[in-house]
Scaffold this active site. Structure first.
Site, PDB file in Angstrom:
ATOM      1  N   ARG A 171      87.973 -18.129   2.696  1.00  0.00           N
ATOM      2  CA  ARG A 171      87.398 -18.887   3.804  1.00  0.00           C
ATOM      3  C   ARG A 171      88.347 -20.009   4.217  1.00  0.00           C
ATOM      4  NH1 ARG A 171      83.057 -19.485   0.359  1.00  0.00           N
ATOM      5  NH2 ARG A 171      83.507 -21.703   0.342  1.00  0.00           N
TER       6      ARG A 171
ATOM      7  N   TYR B  63      89.495 -11.613   6.878  1.00  0.00           N
ATOM      8  CA  TYR B  63      88.833 -11.800   5.583  1.00  0.00           C
ATOM      9  C   TYR B  63      87.324 -11.969   5.786  1.00  0.00           C
ATOM     10  CZ  TYR B  63      86.971 -14.111   1.496  1.00  0.00           C
ATOM     11  OH  TYR B  63      86.178 -14.443   0.433  1.00  0.00           O
TER      12      TYR B  63
ATOM     13  N   LYS C 244      78.190 -16.376   6.041  1.00  0.00           N
ATOM     14  CA  LYS C 244      78.119 -17.833   5.980  1.00  0.00           C
ATOM     15  C   LYS C 244      77.900 -18.457   7.365  1.00  0.00           C
ATOM     16  CE  LYS C 244      79.400 -17.630   1.588  1.00  0.00           C
ATOM     17  NZ  LYS C 244      78.440 -17.700   0.478  1.00  0.00           N
TER      18      LYS C 244
ATOM     19  N   HIS D 255      72.152 -21.756   0.404  1.00  0.00           N
ATOM     20  CA  HIS D 255      73.159 -21.023  -0.352  1.00  0.00           C
ATOM     21  C   HIS D 255      72.604 -20.764  -1.754  1.00  0.00           C
ATOM     22  CE1 HIS D 255      77.602 -20.932  -1.879  1.00  0.00           C
ATOM     23  NE2 HIS D 255      77.198 -19.734  -1.518  1.00  0.00           N
TER      24      HIS D 255
ATOM     25  N   SER E 166      80.176 -21.285  -4.519  1.00  0.00           N
ATOM     26  CA  SER E 166      80.780 -19.947  -4.604  1.00  0.00           C
ATOM     27  C   SER E 166      81.623 -19.819  -5.870  1.00  0.00           C
ATOM     28  CB  SER E 166      81.654 -19.690  -3.378  1.00  0.00           C
ATOM     29  OG  SER E 166      80.871 -19.655  -2.209  1.00  0.00           O
TER      30      SER E 166
ATOM     31  N   CYS F 183      80.619 -19.576  -8.925  1.00  0.00           N
ATOM     32  CA  CYS F 183      80.080 -20.324 -10.080  1.00  0.00           C
ATOM     33  C   CYS F 183      78.962 -19.566 -10.779  1.00  0.00           C
ATOM     34  CB  CYS F 183      79.587 -21.693  -9.640  1.00  0.00           C
ATOM     35  SG  CYS F 183      80.899 -22.885  -9.305  1.00  0.00           S
TER      36      CYS F 183
ATOM     37  N   ASP G 118      73.117 -14.573  -3.030  1.00  0.00           N
ATOM     38  CA  ASP G 118      73.955 -15.559  -2.335  1.00  0.00           C
ATOM     39  C   ASP G 118      73.208 -16.455  -1.356  1.00  0.00           C
ATOM     40  OD1 ASP G 118      76.556 -16.685  -1.873  1.00  0.00           O
ATOM     41  OD2 ASP G 118      76.649 -15.616   0.023  1.00  0.00           O
TER      42      ASP G 118
ATOM     43  N   ARG H  80      87.307  -9.318  -3.905  1.00  0.00           N
ATOM     44  CA  ARG H  80      85.878  -9.092  -3.693  1.00  0.00           C
ATOM     45  C   ARG H  80      85.491  -7.621  -3.819  1.00  0.00           C
ATOM     46  NH1 ARG H  80      82.581 -13.816  -2.576  1.00  0.00           N
ATOM     47  NH2 ARG H  80      84.122 -15.500  -2.417  1.00  0.00           N
TER      48      ARG H  80
END
Length: 667
Positions: free
Chosen positions: A126, A275, A284, A304, A327, A329, A352, A448
Site C-alpha cells: 500500500r 498491487y 481498504k 479494520h 495489518s 499482526c 480483515d 500475499r
C-alpha cells in the site's frame, strides 16, 4: 509486449473449444480474443452497429447511472475495448487464460487452479503516503496538527488540486487496453448492511482478484437497479503501445501512483499501481475509508476487524468477537485459529474488515463485506495456521511468493514443510535460492494469497447471514514487545474507546515502512480513516450515550510481549484460545478479573494454563512496569496533543488523565 494471462480452460461450456481459443490467442491478440469468445456465446450482446468497442456484454443493459458513469470514463480514458463483467466461470477462465498468455500469472501445477504473479519490485505494498482524501474543508478529513507537525491520521488534498492531479493522469490512460466494468457488492447481495460499487479497470489481474474478494457480476446489477453506488476508477497507467520497459510483464507507473478518495462524489480513483491494496478498490478504499464515512453519516461502523465465532462444545454457548489488529499482526491467524482447548470450536466470519450496525433490539451485528482472504503469506504454515494452508490449496492467486521446482510455492515459515531436494526460485527471480547463501528473502515480506472464503473449512454457518452476527466482545491489539500485558478488559465503553484510541504497535511490511518502530495506530485504522479522527472518536462514544443498546465488552490483547532473552513470553497461535476462553467467561460475567491501573486483568487462578507444553511466567507476562507506563502516557499525551489537537473529545482526555493518576498511585 505481453500484458495479461489466464487459467487453463478445462471445461469451457462454449461452442469455441479451448484448442481454438488458444490458437486464436496466438494469432489475433488479446482484444480480438475476447471478441471471438464473446461472439461464440449465446449470451453475447456484441453489436457493431451500436457500439463497436463493447466486446463482452451490452452497455445498454446497465442501469442508467452506471451506464453514464462508464460512458464518461470511456471518453476520459480512451480504452480500445470494453468488457462488462458478468462474474461467470466461463469469463474467469477466459480472462485467466489471457493473463497466463501475457506473462502476468503462471500456473502452479502442484495445486488445483492456482497461479503465481510477480509484480514490479517497485509495486509491492500500500502506498500510504500517496493516498489522499479530498474534501472542501481540510478539517473534515484530518485534525489540524499542532506545532506545524505533519498529520499522521491521513492525507488531505483540496478538490481543485486533486482534479489537477487526476487530470494529469487519467486522460487517454487506457489507450490500446480493455476497460473492464466490474459490478460488485461489499457484503451479501441484497443485505441491508451491504453496499454496491462499480469498478472500472484496465487490469485483468484486478478483475480476477475482485472476483475472489467480492460478490461480482450480473446479480449485483440486478440488485442495484438505478440506486446509488460507489464509483471506483483504476488504471495501471500504461497505455499501449508501451513507451518504457515494464518488469515481470507487470504494468504499473510508480512515479505517478495516486490513490484518491472523493467522499462528496462517493468516488475512488486509483492510478499507477496494480498491487492489491491499491487496486482492489472494494477493499481498504471502499470498505474502510469510504465505508467509515458512510458509517458516520448513517449511524454504523466500518472497522479494520476480523470476526470469529467461538463455541463451547460442552455447554453449547456461542459468542461472536470482532478484533482490530494492524495489518500483518495476526488477524488471519486468529480468525482461523485451531484452539488448543478441546472444548472450544472456532469458526471464521471474516479476517480483515467488519461492518457493524446496532439492530432494532439494540444488539451490535456485523457482516464481513468481503468474499475472500487477501492474506500475508510469510509466517503462515501448518504450525501457525493449518486452516489457512488448507484453504489456499485451490483457486488461489499468489503474489510475490517464491516458486518451487515441483510446481508449488514457498515463503519464510515453510522451511520445515519443503523437501530438501526441491529447488526454490525467489520472488525476485533468484534461481536455486538458498537461505544460507542469500541476503534476500525468498518471498517478499508482504507477499500475499488471494483465495475464496468459501474454501475455508471453518467458515461460520452464518457468515453470509444478511442480518449479520451478534457481537459480544471487541478486541484491540498490536505488536508490543515490552510493557503491555497479554490481555486486559476495559472498565466500560468509554474507557474501551480510549483503549482503541491509544493503540500503538510495531510497524510491519504491509505498508512502505522500512524499519521497525512503535507507531500510533488507533483502532488499527491509522491508514484507513475516511474522516477526522476526532469526529470518529465522537461517533464511537455516541453509542455509549444511547439508551437501549447492549454494548459489547472491550478488551486489549498482546500476543507479542518478549522476555529478557528476547523470546516471546506467550506461545500464541492455537494457545490464544486460552485468552478467548477468559474473554468469553468475562462476557458471561464470571468473577475472574481483578482491577489494575490499566484495566481488568485475569485472576491468575482462573486463567486456564492446563496442558501447555512449556510453562508461562504469568508474573512477567502481566507485569506493569511503572517507567514503561509513564512513558506510554507521555507518548499518548504528545500524540493526542500534536495530532488530534482541538478535535480530541473531552471524554478521551479525561480517560488519559485517569490512567495517569492510576499509574502514579497504583504502580
Amino acid at each position: 509486449m505481453p500484458e495479461t494471462n489466464t487459467i487453463e480452460n478445462k471445461d469451457m461450456e462454449d461452442d469455441l473449444s479451448s484448442k481454438i481459443l488458444k490458437n486464436a490467442a496466438d494469432q489475433i491478440g488479446r482484444s480480438n480474443l475476447i471478441q471471438a469468445a464473446s461472439l461464440s456465446s449465446t449470451n453475447t450482446l456484441f453489436d457493431q452497429a451500436r457500439d463497436a468497442r463493447v466486446i463482452y456484454g451490452d452497455i445498454n443493459d446497465l442501469p442508467n447511472k452506471v451506464r453514464h458513469y462508464v460512458e464518461e470514463n470511456i471518453r476520459l480514458c480512451k480504452p480500445e475495448t470494453i468488457h462488462i463483467c458478468d462474474g461467470s466461470e466461463r469469463e474467469n477462465e477466459l480472462l485467466t487464460y489471457i493473463l497466463q498468455k501475457d506473462g502476468i500469472i503462471k500456473r502452479l501445477p502442484k495445486y488445483t487452479n492456482c497461479w503465481l504473479a510477480r509484480t514490479d519490485p517497485a509495486d509491492v505494498a500500500r502506498v500510504e503516503r500517496l493516498t489522499y482524501i479530498s474534501t472542501e474543508i481540510q478539517r473534515d478529513t484530518v485534525p489540524t496538527p499542532k506545532y506545524g507537525a505533519k498529520s499522521q491520521l491521513g492525507n488531505w488534498m483540496a478538490p481543485d488540486d486533486m482534479d489537477n492531479e487526476l487530470n494529469m493522469r487519467f486522460p487517454d490512460c487506457m489507450k490500446g487496453r480493455t476497460m473492464f466494468v466490474i459490478p460488485f457488492s461489499m457484503g451479501p447481495i441484497g443485505s441491508p448492511l451491504s453496499k454496491i460499487g462499480i469498478q472500472l479497470t484496465d487490469s485483468a489481474y484486478v478483475v480476477a482478484s475482485m472476483r475472489i474478494m467480492t460478490r461480482m457480476g450480473t446479480a449485483v446489477l440486478k440488485a442495484l437497479n438505478d440506486n446509488s453506488f460507489v464509483k471506483c476508477l483504476h488504471s495501471v497507467g500504461r497505455p499501449l503501445p508501451l513507451t518504457a520497459q515494464i518488469h515481470n510483464n507487470w504494468p504499473c507507473y510508480p512515479k505517478m501512483t495516486l490513490v484518491a478518495h472523493l467522499p462528496q462524489r462517493n468516488e475512488i480513483c486509483s492510478f499507477g499501481s496494480g498491487y492489491g491494496g491499491n487496486s482492489l478498490l472494494g477493499k481498504k478504499c471502499f470498505a474502510l475509508r469510504i465505508g467509515s464515512i458512510l458509517g458516520n453519516r448513517e449511524g454504523w461502523l466500518a472497522e479494520h476487524m476480523l470476526i470469529l465465532g467461538i463455541e463451547n462444545k460442552t455447554t453449547g454457548d456461542k459468542r461472536y468477537i470482532a478484533a482490530a489488529f494492524p495489518s500483518a499482526c495476526g488477524k488471519t491467524n486468529l480468525a482461523m485459529m485451531t484452539p488448543s482447548l478441546s472444548n472450544y470450536k472456532v469458526t471464521c466470519v471474516g479476517d480483515d474488515i467488519a461492518w457493524m450496525r446496532f439492530d432494532d433490539k439494540g444488539r451490535l451485528r456485523a457482516i464481513n463485506p468481503e468474499a475472500g482472504f487477501f492474506g500475508v503469506a510469510p509466517g503462515t504454515s501448518t504450525k501457525t495456521n493449518p486452516i489457512a494452508m488448507e484453504t489456499i490449496k485451490a483457486n488461489t492467486i499468489f503474489t510475490n511468493v517464491a516458486e518451487t521446482s515441483d510446481g508449488g510455492v514457498f515463503w519464510e515459515g515453510l522451511e520445515k514443510e519443503i523437501d530438501g531436494s526441491v529447488k526454490i526460485k525467489s520472488w525476485l527471480g533468484d534461481e536455486d535460492w538458498k537461505k544460507e547463501e542469500s541476503d534476500r528473502s525468498a518471498a517478499h515480506p508482504n507477499s500475499r494469497f488471494c483465495t475464496p472464503a468459501t474454501q475455508c473449512p471453518i467458515m461460520d454457518p452464518a457468515w453470509e447471514d444478511p442480518q449479520g452476527v451478534p457481537i459480544d466482545a471487541i478486541i484491540f491489539g498490536g505488536r508490543r514487545p515490552t510493557g503491555v500485558p497479554l490481555v486486559y478488559e476495559a472498565f466500560n465503553w468509554q474507557h474501551g474507546v480510549f483503549v482503541g484510541a491509544s493503540m500503538r504497535s510495531e510497524s510491519t511490511a504491509a505498508a512502505e515502512h522500512i524499519t521497525k518502530q512503535i507507531m500510533h495506530d488507533p483502532f488499527a485504522m491509522r491508514p484507513f480513516f475516511g474522516y477526522n479522527f476526532g469526529d470518529y472518536l465522537k461517533h464511537w462514544l455516541s453509542f455509549g450515550q444511547r439508551e437501549g443498546l447492549t454494548l459489547p465488552k472491550i478488551f486489549h490483547v498482546n500476543w507479542f510481549r518478549k522476555g529478557p532473552n528476547n523470546n516471546f513470553l506467550w506461545p500464541g497461535f492455537g494457545e490464544n484460545a486460552r485468552v478467548l476462553d477468559w474473554i468469553v467467561r468475562r462476557c458471561n460475567n464470571e468473577d475472574i478479573a481483578k482491577k489494575s491501573a490499566i484495566g481488568l486483568v485475569p485472576k491468575f487462578d482462573s486463567f486456564n494454563l492446563e496442558g501447555l507444553d512449556e510453562p508461562v511466567d504469568l508474573d512477567e507476562l502481566f507485569s506493569l512496569p511503572r517507567e514503561f507506563w509513564e512513558n506510554e502516557v507521555n507518548a499518548i499525551y504528545k500524540y493526542f496533543d500534536e495530532q488530534v489537537n482541538e478535535d480530541l473529545p473531552k471524554e478521551i482526555m479525561a480517560e488519559l488523565r485517569s490512567l495517569e493518576q492510576r499509574i502514579q498511585t497504583e504502580l
